[in-house]
Design a protein around this motif. Structure first.
Motif, PDB file in Angstrom:
ATOM      1  N   LYS A  40       0.808  -1.214   0.000  1.00  0.00           N
ATOM      2  CA  LYS A  40       0.000   0.000   0.000  1.00  0.00           C
ATOM      3  C   LYS A  40       0.847   1.272   0.000  1.00  0.00           C
ATOM      4  O   LYS A  40       0.327   2.359   0.134  1.00  0.00           O
ATOM      5  CB  LYS A  40      -0.934   0.006   1.205  1.00  0.00           C
ATOM      6  N   SER A  41       2.116   1.139  -0.101  1.00  0.00           N
ATOM      7  CA  SER A  41       3.013   2.295  -0.086  1.00  0.00           C
ATOM      8  C   SER A  41       2.659   3.233  -1.227  1.00  0.00           C
ATOM      9  O   SER A  41       2.460   2.809  -2.357  1.00  0.00           O
ATOM     10  CB  SER A  41       4.455   1.838  -0.215  1.00  0.00           C
ATOM     11  N   THR A  42       2.575   4.516  -0.922  1.00  0.00           N
ATOM     12  CA  THR A  42       2.196   5.477  -1.951  1.00  0.00           C
ATOM     13  C   THR A  42       3.376   6.287  -2.456  1.00  0.00           C
ATOM     14  O   THR A  42       3.350   6.739  -3.580  1.00  0.00           O
ATOM     15  CB  THR A  42       1.139   6.453  -1.401  1.00  0.00           C
ATOM     16  N   LYS A  43       4.381   6.475  -1.640  1.00  0.00           N
ATOM     17  CA  LYS A  43       5.519   7.296  -2.035  1.00  0.00           C
ATOM     18  C   LYS A  43       6.820   6.538  -1.817  1.00  0.00           C
ATOM     19  O   LYS A  43       6.951   5.783  -0.876  1.00  0.00           O
ATOM     20  CB  LYS A  43       5.575   8.584  -1.206  1.00  0.00           C
ATOM     21  N   ALA A  44       7.755   6.795  -2.679  1.00  0.00           N
ATOM     22  CA  ALA A  44       9.089   6.242  -2.490  1.00  0.00           C
ATOM     23  C   ALA A  44       9.782   7.033  -1.391  1.00  0.00           C
ATOM     24  O   ALA A  44       9.420   8.184  -1.125  1.00  0.00           O
ATOM     25  CB  ALA A  44       9.877   6.328  -3.792  1.00  0.00           C
ATOM     26  N   PRO A  45      10.784   6.473  -0.743  1.00  0.00           N
ATOM     27  CA  PRO A  45      11.447   7.178   0.355  1.00  0.00           C
ATOM     28  C   PRO A  45      12.059   8.504  -0.078  1.00  0.00           C
ATOM     29  O   PRO A  45      12.152   9.423   0.718  1.00  0.00           O
ATOM     30  CB  PRO A  45      12.531   6.222   0.823  1.00  0.00           C
ATOM     31  N   GLU A  46      12.449   8.601  -1.333  1.00  0.00           N
ATOM     32  CA  GLU A  46      13.058   9.849  -1.799  1.00  0.00           C
ATOM     33  C   GLU A  46      12.026  10.976  -1.934  1.00  0.00           C
ATOM     34  O   GLU A  46      12.350  12.144  -1.908  1.00  0.00           O
ATOM     35  CB  GLU A  46      13.761   9.637  -3.149  1.00  0.00           C
ATOM     36  N   THR A  58      -3.055   8.748   6.087  1.00  0.00           N
ATOM     37  CA  THR A  58      -2.631   8.386   4.737  1.00  0.00           C
ATOM     38  C   THR A  58      -1.277   7.688   4.731  1.00  0.00           C
ATOM     39  O   THR A  58      -0.794   7.303   3.674  1.00  0.00           O
ATOM     40  CB  THR A  58      -2.551   9.635   3.834  1.00  0.00           C
ATOM     41  N   SER A  59      -0.671   7.512   5.884  1.00  0.00           N
ATOM     42  CA  SER A  59       0.632   6.855   5.947  1.00  0.00           C
ATOM     43  C   SER A  59       0.450   5.335   6.028  1.00  0.00           C
ATOM     44  O   SER A  59      -0.647   4.837   6.261  1.00  0.00           O
ATOM     45  CB  SER A  59       1.422   7.350   7.156  1.00  0.00           C
ATOM     46  N   ALA A  62      -1.050   3.664   9.392  1.00  0.00           N
ATOM     47  CA  ALA A  62      -2.481   3.544   9.657  1.00  0.00           C
ATOM     48  C   ALA A  62      -2.991   2.143   9.329  1.00  0.00           C
ATOM     49  O   ALA A  62      -3.970   1.681   9.904  1.00  0.00           O
ATOM     50  CB  ALA A  62      -3.249   4.590   8.861  1.00  0.00           C
ATOM     51  N   THR A  63      -2.359   1.476   8.380  1.00  0.00           N
ATOM     52  CA  THR A  63      -2.811   0.142   7.986  1.00  0.00           C
ATOM     53  C   THR A  63      -1.870  -0.956   8.459  1.00  0.00           C
ATOM     54  O   THR A  63      -2.076  -2.108   8.148  1.00  0.00           O
ATOM     55  CB  THR A  63      -2.926   0.055   6.452  1.00  0.00           C
ATOM     56  N   TRP A  64      -0.853  -0.607   9.207  1.00  0.00           N
ATOM     57  CA  TRP A  64       0.127  -1.592   9.667  1.00  0.00           C
ATOM     58  C   TRP A  64      -0.460  -2.451  10.766  1.00  0.00           C
ATOM     59  O   TRP A  64      -1.134  -1.966  11.651  1.00  0.00           O
ATOM     60  CB  TRP A  64       1.369  -0.863  10.174  1.00  0.00           C
ATOM     61  N   LYS A  65      -0.232  -3.731  10.696  1.00  0.00           N
ATOM     62  CA  LYS A  65      -0.740  -4.658  11.701  1.00  0.00           C
ATOM     63  C   LYS A  65       0.444  -5.265  12.455  1.00  0.00           C
ATOM     64  O   LYS A  65       1.526  -5.407  11.901  1.00  0.00           O
ATOM     65  CB  LYS A  65      -1.539  -5.753  11.018  1.00  0.00           C
ATOM     66  N   PRO A  66       0.264  -5.650  13.714  1.00  0.00           N
ATOM     67  CA  PRO A  66       1.368  -6.215  14.493  1.00  0.00           C
ATOM     68  C   PRO A  66       1.986  -7.451  13.847  1.00  0.00           C
ATOM     69  O   PRO A  66       3.176  -7.677  13.932  1.00  0.00           O
ATOM     70  CB  PRO A  66       0.734  -6.571  15.836  1.00  0.00           C
TER      71      PRO A  66
END
Length: 162
Positions: A40-46, A58-59, A62-66
């Motif tokens: 679900k990543s929307t942006k590259a680290p750069e 939107t990060s 928010a959707t990260w699960k343990p």
């Protein structure tokens, strides 16, 4: 190291196609840096501007699960098919013993007593305070007076005229 880079890129491209995570490898000053990102990543680290505040909703957080952090799979999180039956049977056995089969003992008899049975004079003091409060508020005091009279007669005291 430079000769290995094309080989590593090819291997990583094959592995990334079969992986649930999208993996990015980048060369940074002759150092191989590894970073994992969810699909679900929307942006590259750069592209991330570190001078602006991050919007949580939107990060990826928010959707990260343990389970993503600990590496467990979806199938490992499911409970066994018989777990519900074991829990219901255990609770039923406990309640059957505790509520039906067990004989009453001294502790059960003590639980049936009121606080007034343990502390001498407490009920009379409580009724006197309730009588005073109800008189100030203009409420009916006939039940309180009757109970006070009852208590004082059982103790052999002379009832107060109220």
């Amino acid at each position: 190291m430079a000769a290995l880079c094309p080989v590593l890129r090819r291997l990583l491209a094959l592995r990334a196609a079969h992986s649930p995570l999208r993996r990015h490898y980048r060369l940074h000053h002759t150092q191989l840096t590894y970073t994992s990102y969810r699909l679900k990543s929307t942006k590259a680290p750069e592209e991330i501007d570190l001078d602006k505040p991050f919007k949580f909703s939107t990060s990826r957080a928010a959707t990260w699960k343990p389970r993503d952090s600990y590496g467990s799979q979806e199938s490992e999180d499911r409970m066994p098919w018989y777990q519900t039956y074991v829990v219901v049977a255990s609770i039923s056995a406990f309640l059957l013993y505790f509520c039906v089969l067990r004989e009453e003992n001294e502790a059960d008899e003590n639980l049936k007593k009121t606080l007034y049975d343990y502390i001498e004079g407490m009920e009379e003091k409580q009724l006197e305070m309730s009588l005073e409060h109800n008189i100030q508020m203009g409420k009916d005091t006939s039940a309180i007076i009757a109970r006070l009279k009852e208590i004082r007669e059982s103790q052999g005291k002379k009832p107060d005229p109220a």
